[in-house]
Write a protein that holds these residues in place. Structure first.
Motif: not given
Lengths: 329, 329
Positions: B173-174, B191-200, B212-215, B225-228
Motif C-alpha cells: 500500500a505504501r 488506495v483500495g484493497l482488492l477483495t470479493i465484496g464490500t460487506e463485512r 483496520p491495519a490499512l486504515a 485508504y479508500a477501503g475495499l
C-alpha cells in the motif's frame, strides 16, 4: 424434469411432477441485491414478458410484489404467485429469509429453480441445507460462464469457497467438467487449473500442491486435466473449457473481465449471444442461479431465463447423474 | 540521477554520476522470456530506433548480441555495449545468470536500469540481493499499470509475493501510493484493497484481517485508504488510483485484463497512449522493469522505453525519498 432423473433421496412433489411441459416456475428472491427490490422487480418483469411459459414465485415484501403486478398485464397475473415475507427484527435476517424461503419453495416442489442476487454466502448455505448436497460435495461452488472467441468457458469457483482445500478444488474440477458436458455440450472437456505461471514451483501453496491430484482424478464426461492455465487463457478459451480456481481469485477475475466486456463489448464468439452474467450453484439437489449483487434489471432477467432453460433441459439432474455414474467407476 | 537523490548505502559509480543528460543506459536481459532471445532482440531494436538517446547493455549470448548489431545501422553501434554470458552447466542457472549480471551492471553504475522478461522470482531475488531493499521492505512487489477510463491504475503485487502476510500487504500500500504520486502525478492517491465484496465478513482470511491495519497506516504522498474494492473497480478506475492485492490474485487479474484489452482494445482513457505491458519492481534501490514471459517485441520495446523514462525522471529515487520522509513522520 422427469422423476427418474431426480437425485436419489430428493422427494418430488406431485405439483412439480405435474408441471406442464415447457413451463418453468422460478422462485425470485425480491430482497436480494444492492438495489433490491426495484432492480429485481424490473428484471422479473422483463423475464416474464420475454417468456410466456414462465411462472414466477415472487418471494419478498408484499409491496414489491404488488408493484410487479401493477406493471404486468392483468391477463398475465395467473403466471405469478406471491410469497410475502414480513420484515423480521433484524434487516439482515429479514433479507436472508427471502432466499431461504425461495429455496424452500424448490425443496417443496412449489418452484423449479431459485434466482437470487443476494448475499452469496447466505444463498449457498440456504441451498446446501434446504436442497441437500450431492455425495462428496463439501462446499458447493458457483460456476460462471464467460464468452471467449472459442465459445464459452466455465470458471469456478467464483465466490463460494474463498479458502478451499485440495479436496474442494478437486470437486470443483469434477463439477465443472459435468457442467461443460451437460450445459455446453462439450464432449471430453479440457479442465485447467488457474495459476500464475506454468513453470515448476510457480503459484501459491495450494496451486503447487494440486497438479498431481488433478492429473490422477477421474473426471466425468470424458474430461481430461489440461494442466496449468493463466489469466489470459480464461479470455482466449483456447486451452481449457473449464477453469478451476478458489472462490476469491475466481470472483475477482470474473468481475474484472465482466466489467471489461461491459465497457468494451464481449469477445466475438462463435456461439451467438453472450452468456448471462449469472452463476449456477453446483453440487446441490436443485437449480440455484446467483446474480451479482450489483446486477442490473437485464442481468436479473438473463438470470431468470438461464434458470428456466436449465430447468427445461433437466440440466442439474443430468449433471448429478454423471457425477454419480463416474463415482461408481 | 543526482547523487543526493540516491538511497543511503548505495554507492554511485563515477560512470553513472557522469552520465550525459537525457541519456538512458538500459541493461537488457537477452535470455529472459519464453521466446528469448529472438523477441528480446526484436524489442531492443525497436526501442533503440525509437529513442536516439538510448544506450543498451546487451546481457546474454554473444550470438544474440551479434544478431542485434547486424540489424542495427553501424553508425549507431556506439550506443550498444555487449556483455556476453557463457552457457553454464545447467540451462536454468545460465538463464538466471543473465538477469543477475544485468542487475549487477546497475549496481556497479554501468547501466541505469534493468529490463527482463525472464522468471519473476529470479529477477526479484537478483534485484533484492544485488541492489538492496529499501528499509522495511521484506519482499519487493511488482507494480503494473492498467489503463482505465479515469486514467491509469496501479495494481500491485502482480507476481512477486504469492502468499503475503499483513505486513507485506501494508508495504504494498505504501509503495503503491508513492508510485501513483511520483510516476502518475496523482496528488493524494486513493488506495483500495482488492477483495470479493464490500460487506463485512466477505473475503478470505487475509482480506478480513487487513482493513483496520490499512486504515490506520500512514501513507506517503497524502494518500488515503479508500477501503475495499472489487475486480470491476480495477477496470473502471473510479474508486482507487492504487489497488493492493497478493501477487497470485494480482497476476491472474492482470493477465486476464491485459488479454481482454489485447483482444478488444484498451478502455479509452483521458491520458493518451495505453501504459506499457510491463511492471516495475518497487522497494529496491534501482530501476528494474519486468516484462511478461510471453511479451512480444513491441512489449519489450515498451518496457525499455518505460525504464528509460523512469530513469530520466529519477522516479525510483523520488519514491524512495517519499517513503523515507513518511517513515520519519
Amino acid at each position: 424434469m422427469a422423476p427418474a432423473q431426480r437425485r436419489p433421496g430428493v422427494s418430488v412433489s406431485p405439483q412439480l411432477a405435474a408441471g406442464e411441459p415447457g413451463t418453468a416456475r422460478i422462485a425470485v428472491d425480491l430482497l436480494g441485491g444492492d438495489s433490491a427490490p426495484a432492480v429485481v422487480v424490473d428484471g422479473a418483469l422483463r423475464a416474464c414478458q420475454a417468456d410466456p411459459a414462465l411462472h414466477l414465485l415472487l418471494v419478498g415484501p408484499a409491496e414489491a410484489a404488488d408493484e410487479f403486478l401493477d406493471a404486468l398485464d392483468p391477463a398475465e397475473h395467473g403466471r405469478v404467485t406471491r410469497m410475502p415475507i414480513a420484515p423480521g427484527e433484524r434487516v439482515e435476517s429479514w433479507v436472508e429469509s427471502g432466499v431461504r424461503s425461495a429455496v424452500l419453495a424448490v425443496a417443496q416442489g412449489e418452484a423449479d429453480a431459485v434466482v437470487s442476487a443476494g448475499n452469496t454466502g447466505a444463498t449457498v448455505t440456504s441451498a446446501a441445507l434446504g436442497l441437500g448436497r450431492w455425495p462428496g460435495v463439501r462446499r458447493p461452488p458457483l460456476a460462471a460462464v464467460l464468452p471467449t472467441r472459442a465459445g464459452r468457458l466455465v470458471l469456478l469457483d467464483v465466490g463460494s469457497s474463498v479458502d478451499p482445500d485440495e479436496e474442494t478444488m478437486a470437486t470443483h474440477a469434477r463439477l465443472g467438467a459435468a457442467y461443460a458436458y451437460v450445459v455446453h455440450d462439450v464432449a471430453a472437456p479440457a479442465v485447467g487449473l488457474l495459476t500464475i505461471g506454468t513453470e515448476r514451483g510457480k503459484g501459491d501453496r495450494l496451486r503447487r500442491a494440486l497438479p498431481p491430484a488433478l492429473a490422477a482424478l477421474a473426471l466425468p464426461g470424458g474430461a481430461r486435466y489440461a494442466g496449468l492455465v493463466e489469466g489470459n487463457d480464461v479470455v482466449t478459451g483456447t486451452v481449457a473449457d473449464v477453469v478451476v480456481t478458489d472462490g476469491f481469485t475466481g470472483n475477482i477475475l470474473l468481475k474484472g473481465l465482466e466489467a471489461a466486456y461491459a465497457e468494451l463489448g464481449p469477445p466475438s464468439t462463435a456461439t451467438g449471444a453472450p452468456p448471462p452474467r449469472a452463476a449456477l450453484l453446483l453440487g446441490v439437489a436443485g437449480t440455484v442461479v446467483v446474480c451479482h449483487g450489483a446486477a442490473s434489471g437485464p442481468d436479473v432477467a438473463a438470470g431468470i431465463a438461464f434458470a428456466a432453460d436449465l430447468h427445461r433441459r433437466a440440466a442439474v439432474a443430468a449433471m448429478a447423474d454423471m457425477i454419480d455414474a463416474q463415482r461408481g467407476v
